[in-house]
Enzyme design. Structure first.
Site, PDB file in Angstrom:
ATOM      1  CE  LYS A  70      30.602  51.016  58.047  1.00 37.20           C
ATOM      2  NZ  LYS A  70      30.207  50.787  59.442  1.00 37.20           N
TER       3      LYS A  70
ATOM      4  CG  ASP B 251      32.961  48.236  59.304  1.00 36.38           C
ATOM      5  OD1 ASP B 251      32.063  48.481  60.114  1.00 36.38           O
ATOM      6  OD2 ASP B 251      32.895  47.266  58.512  1.00 36.38           O
TER       7      ASP B 251
ATOM      8  CG  ASN C 216      37.401  46.410  67.437  1.00 32.59           C
ATOM      9  OD1 ASN C 216      36.237  46.752  67.559  1.00 32.59           O
ATOM     10  ND2 ASN C 216      38.365  46.898  68.188  1.00 32.59           N
TER      11      ASN C 216
ATOM     12  CB  SER D 291      33.111  57.115  67.091  1.00 29.57           C
ATOM     13  OG  SER D 291      33.988  56.105  66.669  1.00 29.57           O
TER      14      SER D 291
HETATM   15  P1  NDP Z   1      37.601  43.068  61.970  1.00 29.69           P
HETATM   16  O1  NDP Z   1      38.219  43.270  60.654  1.00 29.69           O
HETATM   17  O2  NDP Z   1      38.358  43.484  63.189  1.00 29.69           O
HETATM   18  O3  NDP Z   1      37.183  41.537  62.169  1.00 29.69           O
HETATM   19  C1  NDP Z   1      36.331  40.921  61.285  1.00 29.69           C
HETATM   20  C2  NDP Z   1      36.184  39.466  61.700  1.00 29.69           C
HETATM   21  O4  NDP Z   1      35.110  38.899  60.959  1.00 29.69           O
HETATM   22  C3  NDP Z   1      37.414  38.631  61.400  1.00 29.69           C
HETATM   23  O5  NDP Z   1      37.543  37.604  62.348  1.00 29.69           O
HETATM   24  C4  NDP Z   1      37.094  38.078  60.020  1.00 29.69           C
HETATM   25  O6  NDP Z   1      37.753  36.862  59.723  1.00 29.69           O
HETATM   26  C5  NDP Z   1      35.603  37.856  60.124  1.00 29.69           C
HETATM   27  N1  NDP Z   1      35.002  37.968  58.787  1.00 29.69           N
HETATM   28  C6  NDP Z   1      34.985  39.064  58.004  1.00 29.69           C
HETATM   29  N2  NDP Z   1      34.381  38.803  56.845  1.00 29.69           N
HETATM   30  C7  NDP Z   1      33.995  37.507  56.912  1.00 29.69           C
HETATM   31  C8  NDP Z   1      33.314  36.637  56.044  1.00 29.69           C
HETATM   32  N3  NDP Z   1      32.891  37.056  54.842  1.00 29.69           N
HETATM   33  N4  NDP Z   1      33.071  35.361  56.468  1.00 29.69           N
HETATM   34  C9  NDP Z   1      33.493  34.936  57.687  1.00 29.69           C
HETATM   35  N5  NDP Z   1      34.150  35.718  58.549  1.00 29.69           N
HETATM   36  C10 NDP Z   1      34.393  36.978  58.175  1.00 29.69           C
HETATM   37  O7  NDP Z   1      36.186  43.836  61.919  1.00 29.69           O
HETATM   38  P2  NDP Z   1      35.269  44.339  63.117  1.00 29.69           P
HETATM   39  O8  NDP Z   1      35.375  43.425  64.268  1.00 29.69           O
HETATM   40  O9  NDP Z   1      35.543  45.778  63.307  1.00 29.69           O
HETATM   41  O10 NDP Z   1      33.823  44.244  62.453  1.00 29.69           O
HETATM   42  C11 NDP Z   1      33.003  43.067  62.553  1.00 29.69           C
HETATM   43  C12 NDP Z   1      31.575  43.423  62.280  1.00 29.69           C
HETATM   44  O11 NDP Z   1      31.118  44.388  63.244  1.00 29.69           O
HETATM   45  C13 NDP Z   1      31.279  44.060  60.919  1.00 29.69           C
HETATM   46  O12 NDP Z   1      29.990  43.655  60.503  1.00 29.69           O
HETATM   47  C14 NDP Z   1      31.266  45.546  61.231  1.00 29.69           C
HETATM   48  O13 NDP Z   1      30.525  46.267  60.257  1.00 29.69           O
HETATM   49  C15 NDP Z   1      30.583  45.527  62.581  1.00 29.69           C
HETATM   50  N6  NDP Z   1      30.786  46.682  63.428  1.00 29.69           N
HETATM   51  C16 NDP Z   1      32.037  47.134  63.744  1.00 29.69           C
HETATM   52  C17 NDP Z   1      32.197  48.198  64.603  1.00 29.69           C
HETATM   53  C18 NDP Z   1      33.535  48.656  65.047  1.00 29.69           C
HETATM   54  O14 NDP Z   1      33.598  49.553  65.886  1.00 29.69           O
HETATM   55  N7  NDP Z   1      34.636  48.086  64.562  1.00 29.69           N
HETATM   56  C19 NDP Z   1      31.050  48.926  65.144  1.00 29.69           C
HETATM   57  C20 NDP Z   1      29.760  48.322  64.820  1.00 29.69           C
HETATM   58  C21 NDP Z   1      29.668  47.262  63.984  1.00 29.69           C
HETATM   59  P3  NDP Z   1      38.986  36.864  58.683  1.00 29.69           P
HETATM   60  O15 NDP Z   1      40.099  37.544  59.398  1.00 29.69           O
HETATM   61  O16 NDP Z   1      39.221  35.440  58.377  1.00 29.69           O
HETATM   62  O17 NDP Z   1      38.493  37.647  57.480  1.00 29.69           O
HETATM   63  O1  2IT Z   2      29.352  50.093  62.076  1.00 30.16           O
HETATM   64  C1  2IT Z   2      29.764  50.955  62.875  1.00 30.16           C
HETATM   65  O2  2IT Z   2      29.010  51.538  63.659  1.00 30.16           O
HETATM   66  C2  2IT Z   2      31.203  51.247  62.876  1.00 30.16           C
HETATM   67  N1  2IT Z   2      31.954  50.637  62.119  1.00 30.16           N
HETATM   68  C3  2IT Z   2      31.753  52.308  63.777  1.00 30.16           C
HETATM   69  C4  2IT Z   2      31.591  53.667  63.165  1.00 30.16           C
HETATM   70  C5  2IT Z   2      32.279  54.790  63.886  1.00 30.16           C
HETATM   71  O3  2IT Z   2      32.228  55.893  63.322  1.00 30.16           O
HETATM   72  O4  2IT Z   2      32.831  54.604  64.953  1.00 30.16           O
END
Ligand code: NDP
Ligand code: 2IT
Length: 450
Positions: A132, A172, A246, A383
């Protein structure tokens, strides 16, 4: 060293070791505590895994890189951020895991995320190691050009440590298709190679169909499995989702598709409450709002005449809660409120969104609980499929990738049942941790003390 006394191995002795090395990494300690809580009792009953040094190696990253990221803002000011890549475990394959751009990023956060990735990636059944990375850079309010310059500078250093066969980053928080594009472009320029060094790429240049949707869709496929186990389904269930990035938006998309009523989404400013449920048209508006205009969720409330409140959405009455924003966003109090409101199922789209105390409350009340390393594994799984397609220089159809994803999420659920079966139902934490551990441990033992 206490953990070498293999018969006396305890969760506390492992935590002591980890804390003595890095006392200021609470998120990493939390992740280690949760995993060890399942695997130490398992090891005590399975001599094969009382292997000298195995646990010490499991909790120590193979390599952590910290680097300077200098860039210039639109006003000509020089700025410096800190970049990270933690290459935690390569027993199963090249390091694999996302990059996070957020002011909350530090070494402890990146280590917790990379540590979770070890077990998650193992659960997918694909040949993926775990890593990561990210930066304390805040992409909010930054112009398109600033984002591009930052990504290019970040890659100017990261390129030394990644390649399609050593370490394959993805997105992420704060890193989506736009950022992956700029990172990929700079890697290509620096190395003069067009390779699958990143996943989550755009479809025009090697991305996999469904990667954008994969985490959210996979989460709902997993929730369906959890509910099926109880002879239930998503049909007509009310769902509260945190975040509107996302993972959250595609979780919303699939939940609607499967007949549920999504009544809330949030961002760091607060949450919207739409009791009638978000429909396809409103979701299209949200995707445009968040991905194109990069606006705030309160604009939805103004557009559709629903309530917007500051704070977290866990105060709402719902059948299913899907935390899809960030770590530790469900506290003990939030959990108790959800339980009081008769929530049936919690499944984590985010990584470690529930505090230890919240998880304890869910277990005590018998609420169905799906840990992120199982329920959000769909993203990294697709991925992995993107890497396969890149290696073959071929691209599968949306339906083909979706079939793979459905199968992978079902298989993960089966593994949770196999290793987490209890009289009271499936203990998903135990099942996911043990199933994830076994494959990694077998590979680590076979490869020797490296
Ligand atoms: P994005 O950046 O696309 O979206 C993040 C969302 O979470 C936004 O709406 C953001 O709001 C909100 N957010 C982030 N930080 C905070 C905070 N401290 N307090 C309140 N709201 C918050 O990220 P993802 O959707 O990709 O990721 C979301 C979660 O999913 C993370 O924990 C990530 O590690 C996990 N994840 C992601 C994967 C992926 O494929 N993308 C895979 C597996 C897990 P704002 O815009 O206001 O900051
Ligand atoms: O937390 C996660 O699993 C991710 N942000 C996706 C990692 C990846 O390599 O697709």
């Amino acid at each position: 060293m206490p953990v070498n006394e293999l018969d006396n191995l305890t969760v506390e002795s492992v935590l002591e070791l980890v804390k003595s090395r890095d006392p200021d990494q609470p998120e990493f300690h939390q992740a280690v505590r949760e995993v060890m809580g399942s695997i130490i009792p398992y090891i005590q009953n399975h001599d094969k895994y009382k292997h000298p040094g195995l646990i010490e190696r499991l909790v120590e990253p193979e390599r952590s890189v910290i680097f300077r990221v200098p860039w210039e803002d639109d006003n000509g000011n020089y700025r410096v951020n800190r970049g990270f890549r933690v290459q935690f475990n390569s027993a199963l394959g090249p390091y694999k895991g996302g990059l996070r751009f957020s002011p909350t990023v530090n070494l402890g956060v990146v280590k917790f995320l990379a540590f979770e990735q070890i077990f998650k990636n193992s659960l997918t059944g694909l040949p993926l190691g775990a890593g990561k990375g990210g930066s304390d850079f805040d992409p909010k309010e930054r112009s398109e050009n600033e984002i591009m310059r930052f990504c290019q500078s970040f890659m100017n250093e990261l390129y030394r440590f990644v390649s399609k066969d050593t370490d394959v980053p993805a997105g992420d928080i704060g890193v989506g298709e736009r950022e992956v594009g700029y990172l990929f472009g700079q890697y290509k320029r620096l190395t003069a190679q067009f390779t699958g060094v990143l996943t989550g790429k755009g479809l025009a240049y090697g991305g996999s169909k469904l990667r954008t949707q994969a985490t959210g869709y996979g989460l709902l496929y997993f929730v369906e499995e959890m509910l099926n186990e109880k002879n239930e389904s998503l049909e007509n269930k009310s769902v509260v989702i945190s975040g509107s990035g996302n993972v959250a938006l595609f979780a919303c998309d699939k939940a609607i598709d499967l007949g549920a009523r999504v009544i809330a989404l949030s961002d760091s400013g607060g949450f919207i409450h739409d009791p009638e449920g978000i429909n396809a048209e409103k979701l299209e508006y949200l995707k445009e709002l968040k991905n194109v205009r990069r606006g705030r969720i309160h604009e939805y409330a103004e557009k559709f005449g629903v309530d917007f409140n500051e704070g977290k959405p866990w105060v709402l009455d719902c059948n299913i809660a899907l935390p899809c924003a960030t770590e530790n966003e469900i506290s003990k109090d939030d959990a108790e409120t959800l339980i009081h409101n008769d929530v049936q199922c919690i499944a984590e789209g985010a990584n470690m969104p529930c505090t230890d105390e919240a998880i304890t409350a869910f277990y005590r009340s018998g609420t169905l609980y799906g840990p992120g390393k199982a329920s959000n594994a769909g993203g990294v799984a697709v991925s992995g499929l993107e890497m396969t397609q890149n290696a073959k220089r071929y691209s599968w159809s949306f339906e083909d990738v979706d079939d793979h994803l459905i199968n992978i999420m079902k298989t993960i659920h089966d593994k949770c049942r196999e290793y987490g079966d209890e009289n009271t139902g499936i203990d998903y934490i135990k099942g996911a941790n043990i199933a994830g551990f076994i494959k990694v441990a077998d590979a680590m033992i076979a490869q020797g003390n490296v």
